[in-house]
Write an enzyme that holds these catalytic residues in place. Structure first.
Site, mmCIF file in Angstrom:
data_model
loop_
_atom_site.group_PDB
_atom_site.id
_atom_site.type_symbol
_atom_site.label_atom_id
_atom_site.label_comp_id
_atom_site.label_asym_id
_atom_site.label_seq_id
_atom_site.Cartn_x
_atom_site.Cartn_y
_atom_site.Cartn_z
ATOM 1 C CB CYS A 8 45.617 58.488 6.893
ATOM 2 S SG CYS A 8 46.991 59.280 7.721
ATOM 3 C CB THR A 9 43.631 54.984 3.350
ATOM 4 O OG1 THR A 9 44.204 56.088 2.649
ATOM 5 C CG2 THR A 9 42.507 54.368 2.534
#
Ligand code: BEZ
Length: 219
Positions: free
Chosen positions: A45-46
């Site tokens: 997600c980062t």
């Protein structure tokens, strides 16, 4: 009830990193992308949020607003966004929904219980100016999305809505397009001044109409 293509995108109000947002009002008259992330402070997600932030100018060019969602509270999003800026070299420049009560995730069917009861999958919803759902893509948590592909589909959707063309397999912006079957040859002659090629009566190609217009304007 699951959401299907052509349905009105459900409206909601939610807390985001840019204040309270009312989804339909926030969309205004333009296009929108709503995409979910399984969890804050997770590696895939980062990288996705960093990429979405880097590509924001490309979404802006297409009159598309983007909004992320994760089922964590606002304070968690704020802290995570500092890490994203540090590690991805770009600050998150779009709202992230803090969906701790899973209100929006449930509304959009972003939790797939056989994958996880607690995390969302990686859902993508593209919404048109008429507030209808134009595209839905679902990835598992372990696979980061390809945001170039999301832009590619938006280019195709916007061409279809403006020029009645479809796009063939592996089409990229600038490639020839396909004339949709319900347009007669006679109408196609008027509609596509650059002409078209008939490979079969049902398979007709034409240069990408907005590129033709741009050339004509420049000439
Ligand atoms: C991630 O974003 O890295 C991730 C989240 C949930 C499961 C697996 C990976």
């Amino acid at each position: 009830m699951s959401i299907r293509l052509g349905d009105e995108a459900p409206d909601f109000t939610a807390q985001t990193t840019e204040g309270e947002v009312s989804f339909h009002d926030w969309l205004g008259d333009g296009w929108g992308v709503l995409f979910s992330h399984p969890k804050d402070y997770t590696p895939v997600c980062t990288t996705e949020l960093g990429m979405a932030a880097r590509l924001k100018p490309e979404f802006d060019k297409r009159n598309v607003k983007i909004m992320g969602l994760s089922v964590d509270p606002l304070e968690s999003h704020v802290g995570w966004e500092k890490d994203i800026e540090e590690t991805q070299g770009t600050a998150v420049n779009f709202p992230m929904i803090a969906d701790a009560d899973k209100k929006v995730s449930d509304l959009y069917g972003m939790i797939h219980p056989n994958a996880s009861d607690t995390f969302t999958v990686r859902s993508v919803y593209v919404v048109g100016p008429d507030k209808k759902v134009k595209l839905m893509i679902t990835y598992p948590a372990s696979t980061g999305r390809n945001f170039d592909e999301i832009l590619r589909v938006i280019d195709s959707l916007q061409l279809t809505s403006k020029y009645s063309v479809a796009t063939p397999v592996n089409w990229k912006n600038g490639d020839d397009c396909i004339i949709v079957p319900f347009i007669s040859d006679e109408d196609a002659k008027a509609k596509f001044p650059a002409g078209f090629k008939t490979i079969k009566p049902y398979l007709r190609t034409t240069p990408q109409p907005d590129k033709v217009e741009a050339k004509e304007t420049a000439a």
